[in-house]
Enzyme design. Structure first.
Site, PDB file in Angstrom:
ATOM      1  N   GLU A   1      36.314  30.001  38.902  1.00  0.00           N
ATOM      2  CA  GLU A   1      35.748  30.125  40.937  1.00  0.00           C
ATOM      3  C   GLU A   1      34.599  29.842  40.496  1.00  0.00           C
ATOM      4  OE1 GLU A   1      36.307  34.354  41.672  1.00  0.00           O
ATOM      5  OE2 GLU A   1      38.806  34.227  41.047  1.00  0.00           O
TER       6      GLU A   1
ATOM      7  N   GLU B   1      46.275  33.951  39.445  1.00  0.00           N
ATOM      8  CA  GLU B   1      45.716  34.959  39.386  1.00  0.00           C
ATOM      9  C   GLU B   1      46.284  36.124  40.476  1.00  0.00           C
ATOM     10  OE1 GLU B   1      41.886  36.418  39.367  1.00  0.00           O
ATOM     11  OE2 GLU B   1      40.796  34.951  38.138  1.00  0.00           O
TER      12      GLU B   1
END
Lengths: 717, 717
Positions: A176, A343
Site C-alpha cells: 500500500e 486482500e
C-alpha cells in the site's frame, strides 16, 4: 448489447486458471501447526497460500538473519516454503520492506528505526519527524538497509520460485505505497522529497517562462518554486498542488522501479503484484482517489498486477454498490489484467466487528458475478502475534476460516462452498463475460486530491469556492459519482462498465450505448477532445453537472464547449428542477448552467423555467447536458437515471418481480450464468424473465432467497 | 444489586401510562384520507398522534392565515383536530416556529425570509448571512413575526387542549434548537448575539480583573472582550470558547423562555417537550455533546420534557451500544422525567436506505428493555409534499407503517406487535426497573465542543496539543467512552446506568458498586470534590486515562489529586501495557501517567515496567487509576473491562450459553421480564440461568432466535 472489454484471467500452463488463495501468517502460528493450516487450506479447494515475510522477524539485529528457525521455530521460513511444496500449494510472498499487517512498526525492524538518522524519516512541513515508523521511501539510508534485507530474502524467494520447482508463484512489492499520507493525513516534506520534487518540476517545465505561463506567476527561475504547503488560496496554489500530486505519482513509481530492478536482478520471474486500499467506514468512495496514486506505476510496469484490498468491514444493501464499483474501477484502470483481490475480507481485524460467514459468502459470490478472477482470503488463518510484535493486541483477526490452533470456524464452510463452485465451473466461469450498455467515465485527475481533500486529511486544503469554482471534486466523487450514479444504477439493476479515459480511445467508448461523464469545471484538452470525438462519431454522452471550460491548471480550455457548439451561462436558482418531465428533482447546488434554446432540445428547467438541461445532436451522435448536480437521495433521482437510460432504449437484462434482488448475467458462447443476490435482511421470493436478444432462458419457478444469500443459475445456450 | 434511580413514567388520570404516538403530517396527506390514517393508527393500538403545524403552510402571506382549509383542504387544521377528538386519539402538536422536517425553509414562510432584514439572519464572523433560512433566534424582527404566528396558532391549540375537551396533550416548542450550528458547522456571530454575549460576560465576571485572572489576560475593561473566532491557539482562546459555549446554552434558554411564556400566556397547560438530535452515520457518539447544549434549558424548565430523535438509520450489532447509551444518557440528564423518543425511527428519509420492519421491531423492543416510557413513531404515515414545499423530493419518508394513501406496509404489523405488547403488559411493564451495579459518570462540560470540535464542523478549532494537553475531548467521547467503555459493557452483557455529575450527590453514586469516570486534564473543583467525597465515603471509582489537575479554564485545580493523595508524572512509552495481569493491552496515547509504589497497589505497567495503573484504598473507599487510554478494539480490552468489574465482584444478571445474545432484566416487586435481543444476522440458540440474589427463575428450555429478533420472558416473582 454491446460486448465490453474482454475480461482478462490468470493462466497456468496456458490454461485459464482461477487464483484461490488464503492468507496464512507462519510467523503468527506455531510451527508445528503450519501443516494443519495449509492442509485445511488445501482441503477447502484453494490452490494458493499467501504470507508476508516480515523484515523485523528475520533480521533480528542489524545483519543478523534467521530464516531457518534457529532462534525461534516460527522463523523457519525455509521449512514453511518446503511445506507448501510438499502439500502442492502455490505461494504468494510479500517481503516488504513495509508490510503493515498490524505488525509492530509496520514490519520495519525496531533496531533499524533506532539506527536511521532523521534524514531517513518522513517529515512535516516544519521539519519534524511525522512518526517514528514512517520513513522516506527514497532516502538513501532506508534504501540501503532495504537492499541489505532484499539481498538476504530475495535469493531464498528466487530459489523457491515455481521455475525452480518451488511453490512461489507471485510476489508483492512493498505494501500500500503512499497509504500513510492518506491514513495519517500528512505530507512528506523530507528534504530528499523536496529535492526530487524540484527535479521533477525542472524536467517538466524546462524553463521558468513555461511554468509561469501555466501557474500565472512571475518567478525568476525554477529554483524559486517550492512545494506547496497549507491551504489553497489562489489559482497558483492549486497549480502547485496539482503538480505535487503528479510528482508523488512519479516518486512512487521511482521507488517501485528501484525495488523491482533489484528483485528481477535475482532472477525472480514470478508475477509481481501490489495492493490498493480503498474501503473506509464500509464505503469505497475513496478508491478512485487511491487507485489514482498508482497511475504512473500502472502505466510503467505492465508486469505488476494491482489487486484490491477488498475489506468492506460489513456487507449490506447500503454498501453493495461499493463492491461492484471497486471491481469495475480496477478493471478499467488495468484493462489488460485480471481483476483480483490481494486482500479479500475473511473475518475482521477489530474485535467489536461481526463478520458473519453468510454475509461474506454472499459478498464472495457477488464478486464472482462482477468478474473477479482471483483473490486471497484475508485472513484464512487467525494468528497470534509473537510477544511484543503486534501493533494492537495479541490476536490478529477474528472470525477467520480457521483459528490459530487450526480449528474450523463458521467461515470455513462458506469458503469451501465458494472454492468448490469455482473449481467445478472451471473454464466456463472464468471465460464468461458481463455485458453493459452503459459506460461510466473515470477521469482520474479529478481524484488527485489525497494531499488536499480526503476523508482522513487532518486539514482540508482545498475549498473550491476560494477559487471561484463550485464543483468540489470530493463531493463529485462521493455524492455524485459513487453514492449517486453508481448506487443508483446498482439499485435499478442496470449493469455498467467503467472506462479510464486515460487508457481508451473513442472507438472503444463507441461500443457502449451511453457514456456518462461527471465533470467539474476543469479537464485537460486531450480528454475534452476525446469526448468531443466520441460524440461526433456517433456516441451519446451524458455530461453533468457542468461543462469543463478550464484545463487542469485552471487555464482557459473550452474544447468541448467549442467542438460541440454549446453556450451557457451560470445562474443561481432553487434546489429543485424538473428534468425529462420529472418534477421536483432535488439538486445539490444553487448554481446551475443555463442554456438558450437554439439548436437543441430543452430537457430540464429550473423553477423559474430557465433551461438547465439540453439534448443536442452533433455529428453522428448526441449529447445530453444537465447543468445541475444530483446524487441519489430521493425516488425522483432513480426515475431520472432510468429516464435518461431510456433515451437510448437501454434495458435491464432481466425482468424480475422483486427489483430489490440484485442480478448479474455472465455469458460465454456456450453458457449463461445468472447470479441473484439478496443483500437484504429479509427473505425474498421472486420470478424472473430473460429479455436479452439472445436465446430465451427457460421459464423459471419462483426462487426464494434467505436473508443475505445468493443463487446462481447456469444455462446452456 | 443496588437499585438505581427509580425510572419515571407518564401518567394519565393519575395512572401509569405509556405514550404511544405516531407521526401523521396532515399537510402531506389528502384531507379525505386523514380519517383513514388516524383510524389505522388507532387500530395499531397507539393512543396518540403527532404532527408539526408549519407556519409557512398556514400563514400564506404576511398576516393572511388559513386554518380552515379555505385555500386548500389540507390547510384545515381545525378539521384535523376535530377528527382526532372524534376518533379519541390524543395529539402532540409542534407549531414551530422552526419545524425542519424537510419542509422548505425548515417551515419558515418564504415571504418572511424575503421580508426579514439582514439583522434577523445568522451571520458568519465576517458578517455574511450564513444561509437564507437560518435566522438569529433572538433577533427582534424574527421574534416579532414569531409572536404574530403564535398569536394565531396558540389560541387554536389552547382551545383544543385536553382540559378544554380537545385532543392536544403535548406541545413541542420549536425544533432541535441550535442544531444548525452543528449541522452546518457554522457559528452565529449576528451583532445581536455578540451583544448578548457581551452582556453574559459582564454579568458572569462583573469586573475585568476577575476575567483577567481566569483568562490569564490583561484586558483593560470588559468591553474589550470579543467572542472568539478561528482556531484555539492559546489558553485564552480556550477560555473564551468555553464561555462562548456557556453563553449559547444561556442564549437557547432565553429563547425557549420567551416562547414558553408566550405559550403559557394563552392558558396552554399541556406538557411541553423539545427534541434532541444525536445519531449521525448510525452512531450516537455525538449525543453527549448535543444533549449538553440544552443544559440550561433542562435546569430552568422542569415543565419541559426532552425527547430523543432516536433515528439510528440502520440496526446492527455495531451500533446496538448506541441505542442503549442514548436511553441511559437521557435518563441521566433528566432523572425526574420519563425517557421518551420524540422521533422513534419508523421508515427512512433517504430513498436508498432500507429500514427493515424486523430490524426496527427489534430496536423498539430493545428500547423497551432499556426503560423507554413513551415514543412517537416517526413516520407512522408517509407523506407527499404539497407542490414546492418539500426540501428534497416529493415523497417524505419511505417504508413507513402506512403509505400516503393509507395502505399498510410491512412495518405496520411490527408496530402493532409492539403496541399490543405494551398495552397488554400495562402497569407491569411501566413500573418495572432495571438494576445496575455499574455507573458511568457523564461530565457534560467535556462535551461543550460543538463550536470547536465535532463531526460536522467545517474546521476543527480545537487541537489540544496546541495547549500542551493530550486527551482530546472528542476522542474521549467517541473512542474511549462511547465506542470503548459503553460498547464494551454492552458486548459483555453488563447493564449500566449513567449519572450526570451535574445533578447528583455522592450518596446517589454510592448506590452503585463502581463509578467509572473518564477524565481529561480538566474538571471543575466542585465535581472533583464530589468524586473525592464519593471515594472517601466508601465508593469505588475507576478513573482514566488521566487525573484532572486543571479547572475548566485550564487553571490549576488539583482537588482529586490532593484529596486522594495521588502523585504521578507523565512519561511516553510504547502503546502496550499490561494491566491486571493482562498482557499487551493496546493503549491509544504514548503519553501515560506514571505512579510511585507508595501506599498503593500497582495494577498496570508499561513495557519498561513503570507503574501506569494503581489501586488505592482511601477512607472507606478505593480508587483505581489507569494512566492510559483504551477503547475497545481487541479482545484484551474486553478482558480488562471484565477484570476491573470483578474487583468489586460485579456479576452479570444471567449466565447465558451464547453471550452474543444481549439480555436486559427488568423487575418490579411482583414480576420479572427478561428481554433477549439477537442483534445478529444469524439464527442463535441458547440456554440461560438466572443468578440474581432474588428468587431463582424456572429452568428454561433452549431458546432459538431468528436473525434480528427478540424474545421477552415474563415471570411472576
Amino acid at each position: 448489447m454491446s460486448n465490453t472489454e474482454t475480461e482478462k484471467y490468470f493462466t497456468k500452463n496456458g490454461e485459464p486458471y482461477f487464483l484461490i488463495s488464503g492468507e496464512v501468517h507462519y510467523f503468527r502460528i506455531q510451527a508445528n501447526k503450519w501443516k494443519k493450516h495449509l492442509q485445511l487450506l488445501k482441503e477447502s479447494d484453494a490452490n494458493t497460500a499467501s504470507t508476508y515475510i516480515p523484515w523485523d522477524w528475520h533480521e533480528i539485529e542489524a545483519n543478523k538473519f534467521d530464516f531457518e528457525g534457529n532462534s525461534n521455530p516460527e522463523r523457519n521460513l525455509i521449512k514453511f516454503l518446503k511445506l507448501c511444496n510438499e502439500l502442492e500449494i502455490d505461494l504468494i510472498v510479500k517481503p516488504g520492506p513495509y508490510i503493515l499487517a498490524e505488525y509492530k512498526n509496520q514490519g520495519l525492524p525496531s533496531w533499524l528505526l533506532k539506527k536511521l538518522g532523521k534524514k531517513a524519516f518522513a517529515q512535516g512541513e516544519n521539519g519534524n519527524i511525522i512518526s517514528d515508523d514512517l520513513v522516506t521511501y527514497l532516502s538513501d539510508e532506508f534504501l540501503e538497509y532495504t537492499f541489505k534485507w532484499y539481498d538476504k530474502v530475495l535469493p531464498i524467494i528466487s530459489s523457491f520460485q515455481k521455475k525452480n520447482n518451488g511453490p512461489i508463484v507471485m510476489m508483492q512489492i512493498c505494501n500500500e505505497i503512499g497509504v500513510f499520507q492518506w491514513l495519517s493525513g500528512n505530507i512528506d516534506y523530507n528534504p530528499k522529497v523536496i529535492s526530487l520534487y524540484n527535479d521533477f518540476i525542472k524536467k517538466k517545465y524546462n524553463t521558468i517562462d513555461s511554468l509561469n505561463s501555466v501557474y500565472s506567476t512571475n518567478y525568476q527561475n525554477l529554483d524559486e518554486v517550492k512545494p506547496p504547503v497549507g491551504r489553497i488560496k489562489t489559482k497558483t496554489d492549486y497549480c502547485a498542488y496539482f503538480d505535487f500530486h503528479l510528482f508523488f505519482r512519479h516518486y512512487y513509481n521511482q521507488y517501485i522501479t528501484i525495488l523491482k530492478n533489484k528483485i528481477r536482478s535475482y532472477g525472480i520471474e514470478v508475477q509481481l503484484t501490489h495492493n490498493i486500499p480503498g474501503w473506509i467506514y464500509g464505503n469505497a468512495s475513496e478508491l478512485p482517489m487511491l487507485i489514482g496514486t498508482y497511475s504512473e506505476i500502472i502505466k510503467n510496469h505492465n508486469d505488476i498486477i494491482f489487486g484490491l484490498d477488498h475489506i468492506p468491514e460489513f456487507q449490506s444493501f447500503r454498501n453493495a454498490h461499493s463492491g461492484l464499483a471497486c471491481n469495475k474501477i480496477l478493471q478499467a484502470v488495468q484493462p489488460n489484467s485480471p481483476v483480483w483481490a490481494a486482500e479479500f475480507q475473511a473475518g475482521t481485524r477489530e474485535h467489536h466487528v461481526r463478520a458473519y460467514a453468510s454475509d461474506l459468502e454472499t459478498f464472495y459470490f457477488a464478486s464472482l458475478a462482477h468478474g473477479m478472477k482471483g483473490f486471497n482470503y484475508y485472513m484464512f488463518s487467525q494468528g497470534v502475534n509473537p510477544q511484543g510484535k503486534g501493533f494492537y493486541g495479541k490476536t490478529f483477526y477474528y472470525q477467520t476460516a480457521i483459528d490459530a490452533n487450526g480449528n474450523k470456524l463458521d467461515l470455513y464452510n462458506s469458503i469451501k462452498k465458494v472454492n468448490h463452485f469455482i473449481r467445478n465451473e472451471k473454464v466456463d466461469l472464468i471465460t464468461s463475460q458481463t455485458n453493459a450498455d452503459i459506460c461510466i467515465a473515470l477521469y482520474k485527475p479529478y481524484f488527485y486530491t489525497e494531499l488536499t481533500t480526503s476523508q482522513l486529511l487532518k486539514e482540508k486544503r482545498l475549498n473550491v469556492s476560494d477559487l471561484g469554482l463550485f464543483v468540489d471534486p470530493r463531493f463529485l466523487r462521493e455524492e455524485i459519482l459513487f453514492n449517486g450514479l453508481m448506487r443508483g444504477l446498482q439499485t435499478l439493476n442496470y449493469n455498467y462498465d467503467v472506462a479510464d479515459l486515460d487508457n481508451c480511445d473513442f472507438k472503444k467508448l463507441l461500443t457502449y450505448k451511453q457514456l456518462w461523464v461527471l465533470s467539474t469545471e476543469f479537464m485537460d484538452a486531450n480528454t475534452q477532445q476525446l469526448l468531443a470525438d466520441y460524440v461526433k462519431s456517433g456516441g451519446t454522452m451524458i455530461i453533468y453537472p457542468i461543462i469543463p471550460t478550464l484545463d487542469l491548471y485552471l487555464n482557459n480550455c473550452e474544447v468541448i464547449k467549442n467542438e460541440l457548439s454549446i453556450d451557457f451561462s451560470l445562474k443561481k436558482s432553487s434546489h429543485k428542477v424538473s428534468a425529462f418531465s420529472i418534477d421536483e428533482v432535488f439538486t445539490n447546488f444553487s448554481q446551475k448552467l443555463i442554456f438558450s434554446e437554439i439548436n437543441c432540445e430543452p430537457v430540464a428547467f429550473t423553477e423559474e423555467r430557465d433551461i438547465c438541461g439540453i439534448k443536442k445532436k452533433i455529428g453522428k451522435g448526441q449529447v445530453i447536458i444537465l447543468g445541475f448536480a444530483f446524487g441519489y437521495s430521493t425516488d425522483e433521482h432513480l426515475q431520472l437515471y432510468e429516464k435518461i437510460l431510456k433515451q437510448n432504449k437501454i434495458k435491464k437484462q432481466l425482468e424480475i418481480s422483486d427489483n430489490e434482488i440484485q442480478f448479474f448475467v455472465r455469458e460465454s458462447d456456450k453458457i449463461r450464468y445468472i447470479f441473484f443476490i439478496n443483500y437484504h435482511n429479509q427473505t425474498k421470493s421472486f420470478n424472473y424473465k430473460f429479455i436479452s436478444a439472445r436465446k430465451k432462458s427457460r421459464t423459471q419457478k419462483k426462487i426464494t432467497l434467505n436473508p443475505f444469500s445468493y443463487k446462481v443459475i447456469k444455462e446452456k445456450l
